[in-house]
Structures are given as C-alpha cells and as structure tokens.
Design a protein around this motif. Sequence first.
Motif, PDB file in Angstrom:
ATOM      1  N   ASN A 505     -32.428   8.747   0.537  1.00 55.96           N
ATOM      2  CA  ASN A 505     -33.203   9.446  -0.424  1.00 55.96           C
ATOM      3  C   ASN A 505     -34.303   8.509  -0.655  1.00 55.96           C
ATOM      4  O   ASN A 505     -33.877   7.599  -1.593  1.00 55.96           O
ATOM      5  CB  ASN A 505     -32.479  10.115  -1.548  1.00 55.96           C
ATOM      6  N   THR A 507     -36.728   8.442  -2.755  1.00 57.24           N
ATOM      7  CA  THR A 507     -37.093   8.570  -4.306  1.00 57.24           C
ATOM      8  C   THR A 507     -35.613   7.821  -5.193  1.00 57.24           C
ATOM      9  O   THR A 507     -36.177   6.818  -5.728  1.00 57.24           O
ATOM     10  CB  THR A 507     -36.918  10.027  -4.982  1.00 57.24           C
ATOM     11  N   THR A 508     -34.936   7.769  -4.524  1.00 57.60           N
ATOM     12  CA  THR A 508     -33.511   7.016  -5.345  1.00 57.60           C
ATOM     13  C   THR A 508     -33.726   5.614  -4.724  1.00 57.60           C
ATOM     14  O   THR A 508     -33.612   4.565  -5.368  1.00 57.60           O
ATOM     15  CB  THR A 508     -32.119   7.623  -4.897  1.00 57.60           C
TER      16      THR A 508
HETATM   17  C1  LIG Z   1     -33.785  12.837  -3.763  1.00 59.70           C
HETATM   18  O1  LIG Z   1     -33.433  12.269  -5.123  1.00 59.70           O
HETATM   19  C2  LIG Z   1     -34.221  12.911  -6.007  1.00 59.70           C
HETATM   20  C3  LIG Z   1     -33.962  12.210  -7.481  1.00 59.70           C
HETATM   21  O2  LIG Z   1     -32.722  12.111  -7.772  1.00 59.70           O
HETATM   22  C4  LIG Z   1     -33.832  14.150  -6.027  1.00 59.70           C
HETATM   23  O3  LIG Z   1     -34.685  14.932  -7.041  1.00 59.70           O
HETATM   24  C5  LIG Z   1     -34.312  15.061  -4.718  1.00 59.70           C
HETATM   25  O4  LIG Z   1     -33.898  16.270  -4.627  1.00 59.70           O
HETATM   26  C6  LIG Z   1     -33.600  14.266  -3.791  1.00 59.70           C
HETATM   27  N1  LIG Z   1     -34.056  14.455  -2.420  1.00 59.70           N
HETATM   28  C7  LIG Z   1     -33.428  15.055  -1.339  1.00 59.70           C
HETATM   29  C8  LIG Z   1     -33.856  15.349   0.095  1.00 59.70           C
HETATM   30  O5  LIG Z   1     -31.969  14.927  -1.447  1.00 59.70           O
END
Ligand SMILES: *[C@@H]1O[C@H](CO)[C@@H](O)[C@H](O)[C@H]1NC(C)=O
Length: 655
Positions: A505, A507-508
């Motif tokens: 992910n 973002t993480t």
């Molecule tokens: C990735 O992580 C973020 C933050 O935890 C979350 O909001 C998001 O839904 C995640 N994206 C996916 C594709 O899982």
Amino acid sequence: MGVSSLCRVLLLAGAAVAQTIVTDNGVVVAADETTVAPAAEAVASGLTPEALQLTDAVLANLTAHNLTQASLFSFGEDIDAVEASAEKRDSIVVNLASTASCKTFPGDKNWPVKPVWTVFDLLTGGALIETVPIGAVCYTNNAAYDAAKCADLLAKWNLSGTHSADPTSIMTTYYSGDTCLPQNGNTSTCTIGGFPLYSLAVTTVAQIQLAVNFARNANIRLVVKNTGHDFLGKSTGAGSLSIWTHKLKTLEFIESATTPTYSGPAFKLGAAVQVFELYEAANKYNVTAIGGECDGVGVTGGYIAGGGHSPMSSVYGMGADQVLSIDIVLPNGRFVTADETHNTDLFWAIRGGGGATFGVVTSMTVKVHPKTKMAGATWTLMTGDANGVPDKVFWAAMFAYWRKFPEYADKGTYAYSQLFSLGAPGMYLWIMTPWMVPGMSLVEFKAMIAPLLAEWAALGLVLEPTYFETDNLYDAWSKHFPFEGVANADLRTGSRLFPRSVWDNETTLEGMMEAVKSVVEDGSALIQYNIKAAAPAGTPASAANTHWRDAAWYVIMGTAWTKGTMEAVNVKITDDWMAKLRAYGPGGYLNEGDVMEPDFQDAFYGSNYDRLLKIKRQVDPTDLFWAPTAVGSDRWQVSNQTEWLTLQTGRLCKV
Ligand SMILES: *[C@@H]1O[C@H](CO)[C@@H](O)[C@H](O)[C@H]1NC(C)=O
Ligand SMILES: Cc1cc2nc3c(=O)[nH]c(=O)nc-3n(C[C@H](O)[C@H](O)[C@H](O)COP(=O)(O)OP(=O)(O)OC[C@H]3O[C@@H](n4cnc5c(N)ncnc54)[C@H](O)[C@@H]3O)c2cc1C
Ligand SMILES: *[C@@H]1O[C@H](CO)[C@@H](O)[C@H](O)[C@H]1NC(C)=O
Ligand SMILES: *[C@@H]1O[C@H](CO)[C@@H](O)[C@H](O)[C@H]1NC(C)=O
Ligand SMILES: *[C@@H]1O[C@H](CO)[C@@H](O)[C@H](O)[C@H]1NC(C)=O
Ligand SMILES: *[C@@H]1O[C@H](CO)[C@@H](O)[C@H](O)[C@H]1NC(C)=O
Ligand SMILES: *[C@@H]1O[C@H](CO)[C@@H](O)[C@H](O)[C@H]1NC(C)=O
Ligand SMILES: *[C@@H]1O[C@H](CO)[C@@H](O)[C@H](O)[C@H]1NC(C)=O
C-alpha cells in the motif's frame, strides 16, 4: 568418577559447617578446593556435563545422613509438562498467591545464613562465587584494588569477551545501576547494586539442578547469565543467585542426525558455545552453521531462545529453526530432553519463547548446512552538503533502497547497515556492514543491485561499493563484518519488525519511511536489516515471534543519554519514537527490543503468547524464572523503580 563422586561430597555435607569431609571409607579430610571439586575433576577427566546428575537416590542419601538443610535441595512438584490439566494449572496459580509476596532479599530474616551457603558450595564442588563486581579492581578504597588489573580492564572494556569471561558482568551496565564502573574508580564507591550476590560457575547438570532446587525452595531470586549480551537486563538481578553457564563449552559434530523431519549433519552445542566458536567449528567440519553476526553472542543461550536472526536467515530461517533437540533443567529441578517426540510443548516453547523462562538449557543439537558461496558489498558514506550528498538526495536514495526490500529479501539478501548522525543537521554516516547474499556469485549480486545504483546516480548519489565474493560464510563473516564495541555508553534501544504488507500500500509505505526518517532526524541512530526470516518448509513449528516471519525490514533505534537527560531520553524512545514506528511495525525483537515495550506480549511473541503463557504456568508455577518482558513476567516487578525504566537494582516482588 561419576554419580558416586557427587555422593561422596553429599556425605561430607553433613559435616559441612565444620569444613571437613567424611569420605565413603570414613576418612576425615579438610574441605578445600582439592578435595571437594568433583565438577572440576569430571571435566578434567573428559566427562560430559550430563555425567553428573542429581537424582532421588542421591537426595535420599543426603537425608539419611541427617543433613538438616537437605530439604532445601529437594525437587519440585512433578508436573507433566505436556498434559497438565486446566484444573491443575488453576490450583497452581492459587498456590502462588499463598507464597511470599517478594523473593527473599539479603538481610531478610529468611535469607539463608552463611553456613547454608557453605553447604551449597560443598554440594556443588566449590563452584560458588561470591560476587566481586568486575570494576572493583579500579576502586582504590576496595579490597580488590589492583592498579595493573584496572589498567588492563579499562583497555579491554569495550570487548565483549571481557564481560563474558566474568561471572556477573553485563554489557548494558545501567541495569545493575552503573555501579562499580571501572571508569569511576577514583570518584565513587563500588557497591553490589543490581549484580547477583552469588553466582555458580556450573560445569555439570547436577550443579544446575542443585542451584535450581535451592533457589526455588529458599525463595531466592534466580538469574541465568551466559555471556551478558542481553540488552534488557535479563542476565542480572539484585539479591539473586546466578547460574553462570560460561564453562559449558562442549561441541560435538554429528555426521548424521535423524529426526522425524530431518536427516543430515548437526552439532551438539553446550550452553556456553559462542558464535565465533560455532563458526570456527563449522569451517573445520566443512559446513555452514546458523548464528548471529556478532562473534561473542551465546548460541544456545539467549540467541536461539529469542529466535535469532542470522546472515543466513533469508535462506535457512532463524536460529530457532535449526534446533533438533534440547537438554534442559526444568524449574522443578528435573533434567529432560525436549524434541519432536518428547516434551513437545517445551520443544515448541523454548525455540523462540525467550531466555530464562522455562529452565536452564544445558545443550542443544542444531542442524548444519553445506558450505555455500557468498557475494556482497560494503560501503561507508558521509552525507551532507560538505560531502557532496545533500540531505534531500540522501533521503531520496534511502527511500529508493527501502522500496526494494521485499524483492531483495526474496533473493536471499542479508543487509546490515548503521546510520549515525555526524552531529550536524543533515549530516550522517551510513555504514553498510555488509550487504550479502548466500548462494550468489558476485556477477549475480552486481546484476541485482545495478538498477538501484542507476537510480541513485540519477538522483545525484554516486556510490562505489567495495565488493567481495567468498566460497563460504566463515570467510565472509571474518573479513567483512565490523568489530562491535560494547558497554561504551548508557544507551537504550527499541526495535521494530516491518511486515511486507506495508509495501503493498503506497500510502502506508510512504508513511513508514517518513516515520523512520523523522525519528532519525530527531536524533536516533538507525541499525537496520533487510532480511527474510520465514521458516523453511518442513521446519517443526516453534514459538519464534510470528512478527518475524513476514518481516522484510528490521530496525533497532535509540540513543544515549547523559546524566541530566536520562528520563527525557527514555520517555522519548518508548512514547514518541517507538510509538511512531509501532503504527507500521507492531512487532519488535525480544532480544533487542525496548524493555518498556507497552504490549510486549504481542510485540515480542505475536500470536504465540497465549500458548507460551500456558506452558510457562505448567512448567514454572511459582515463577522461579523471571526476567523483564519474559513470558508471564508481568505478575512481578522490581520494586522501587521509575515508571520509565526497569533496572535490576531492587527487590523482586509480586505486582
Ligand atoms: C492504504 O492504506 C491507507 C491508510 O491506511 C488506507 O486508507 C487505504 O484504504 C489503503 N489502500 C488500499 C488500496 O488498501
Ligand atoms: C553486539 C551484539 C550483537 C548482536 N547480534 C545479534 C545477531 O546478529 N542476531 C541476533 O539474533 N541477536 C543478536 N544480538 C542479541 C543477542 O541475541 C541477545 O543479546 C541474546 O540474549 C544474547 O544471549 P546470551 O546467552 O549470549 O546472553 P545473556 O545476556 O547471558 O543471556 C540472555 C538471556 O538468555 C538467558 N539465558 C542465557 N543462557 C541460558 C540458558 N542456558 N538457559 C536459559 N536461559 C539462558 C539469560 O538469562 C538472559 O535472559 C546481539 C547483541 C549484541 C550485544
Ligand atoms: C548412598 O550412599 C551410600 C553409602 O555412602 C553409597 O554406597 C551409595 O552409592 C549412595 N547412593 C547414591 C545413589 O548415591
Ligand atoms: C540421623 O538421625 C537419626 C535420628 O536422630 C539417628 O537415628 C541416625 O543415627 C542419624 N544418622 C546418621 C547417619 O547420623
Ligand atoms: C585514578 O587516578 C590515578 C592517579 O591520577 C590514575 O593513574 C588512574 O588512571 C585513575 N583511575 C581511574 C580508574 O580513572
Ligand atoms: C565441503 O563441502 C562442499 C559443499 O558441500 C563440497 O563440495 C566439498 O567437496 C567439501 N569439501 C571437503 C574437503 O569435504
Ligand atoms: C574500544 O576501545 C579501544 C581502547 O580503549 C578504542 O581504541 C576503540 O576505539 C574502541 N572501539 C569501539 C568500537 O568502541
Ligand atoms: C532499590 O532498592 C535497593 C535495595 O534495597 C537499593 O539498593 C537501591 O538503591 C534502590 N533503588 C532505587 C532506585 O531506589
């Protein structure tokens, strides 16, 4: 020479107070080292530590000869480690409530009087050592003062061997209260602080059994010290008796060991065998053995008990994954073997469930593997504008490197590097010590890292690594790993295991990298490993921390303090730095973790904790073995401690 020699000593124990021995044929002789050292004799005559064991028959003899203290050495309740019922466990927990609220402390009315310690010394063949802290030789006002020895000690202070060769010295000195540091010999007084009061230099199983029984029956705090590497203060304790395993050095090569899941070469290692001895033996027998990177760590002591990460882990798994069989003295004093078919709960628990928890390990049999080629690189990079590596470029390069960790781990990478501040913002020293891949040729290694070097060049970082290629681990390890100084400063660390899922992910992933960067920018050192620690197929299940198994990045972070900043630094490490990182890596490594880790049960043991706790309660119902953050340790605490750092300088009491 054998069990009977121990009996002879037991006979004399009745007369121990008078310091004489009555031998089997009635002769009375003075009790001194030459007459009462069956342990030393056993070793000198080549007997294995197992040749001398404490048995019910030996104890019956002791009682028959009216040794008034005989009951102090009797065995504990027989608990079937495998099948104790839930009902029985509950009654055992209730029993604990009826025992004393603290371990007996020197000065208490129940503390064994001197003659009892003399008897114990005689029974153990003169192996008992009253603690003189290692630094005492530097204290002009101490009986042990010796200027020459002091100078030698100061010169060798940062060598781990200095501390492992001493019965009680530990490498993270503040846990014993920083008492009696040799550096302070002219300005303070040497006190016992958090050091044990006595230690037993064991060479036989019988001595360990006597010590375990004595400590349990007399309600004395018991600790186990092997090398003293532990970062959490687990190998020391005020007012304790310590079992010092350093002399259990047996090492046997087994050409073909067979278990239900393995058939091949192995080593049987005594509890004291250190990494350098393991690697030297592996080199001699033309095999690869699994140990850590530092030469002095004890293999079958804390290392395997904690899981154990290795330069070979990405290929062969953790130290705990190598174990075929374990010999151990249990908290009730009984000596047993745990393997895939005997004492199977213990066999599972000891491999990863932590040191000083289920008993005293006397030896382990571990798998070894064929020798294999290695290729890798080392480098030293100074960053900052003055060094032509602006901060932005450096961090972009580091992020590019981190992004590839799962890919590199899957290819067998072990990359160990250290990042330290050079004392000015944006200036760091990055030492790769080394990046290495078992089984790879240098050509393959260069091909693997070429895309990263190209990315770095595009960012403006041109780095020329020093490459190496060897045909075995021993050569790579002896030439390309750093010397690691110990006991240099008061510094505390925590650790985190970052799981692969973070990389899935964006973002993480960004969040994790930014968090690590921010902690470094706030003053933390970064010791990092790109590693894979999955259990190879066919490995019997073990208690090794489940958080290790899917990690691709392992970090140790922390810093040193000076007198005035101690509280602030310690609070920051746990509540600020580790808190930021915990959001991405809930797990930490119990051997190199934060001693104040808030949910240590999950962080250090993962989903294995509940089963580990059940086994702990069965095997050690009265908590004879206790260490900070060990399984089940939360029902005791060292009294008179701060909220932010558990030292070992006080009395151990129930919570
Ligand atoms: C990735 O992580 C973020 C933050 O935890 C979350 O909001 C998001 O839904 C995640 N994206 C996916 C594709 O899982
Ligand atoms: C410089 C340095 C480098 C390191 N490198 C690595 C590495 O590469 N990989 C890695 O995984 N770890 C590494 N470690 C961490 C190391 O694994 C732990 O510190 C480990 O606890 C050391 O075990 P020990 O037996 O040598 O030390 P000790 O401090 O003597 O003991 C550690 C713990 O194990 C218990 N224990 C020791 N022997 C026994 C026994 N026979 N039976 C029961 N309990 C016992 C002690 O009571 C204590 O709780 C390193 C540590 C240092 C300081
Ligand atoms: C008990 O003591 C007797 C008499 O000294 C000795 O012959 C015998 O071997 C001892 N038994 C054991 C098990 O130690
Ligand atoms: C032990 O004590 C009993 C009871 O006092 C006595 O009968 C016996 O002779 C004693 N045994 C020895 C070996 O002293
Ligand atoms: C103590 O002082 C003496 C004399 O000044 C000096 O030689 C020695 O190194 C000092 N010892 C320590 C431990 O600092
Ligand atoms: C050592 O082991 C390697 C790899 O298993 C093997 O190829 C080699 O022949 C062995 N050498 C000796 C001297 O036994
Ligand atoms: C260890 O101590 C020696 C001698 O005091 C010193 O020269 C060396 O720099 C130290 N090394 C480390 C890594 O601490
Ligand atoms: C805790 O208690 C011990 C033993 O009484 C004492 O020596 C030590 O100084 C105390 N530590 C603190 C921090 O008060």
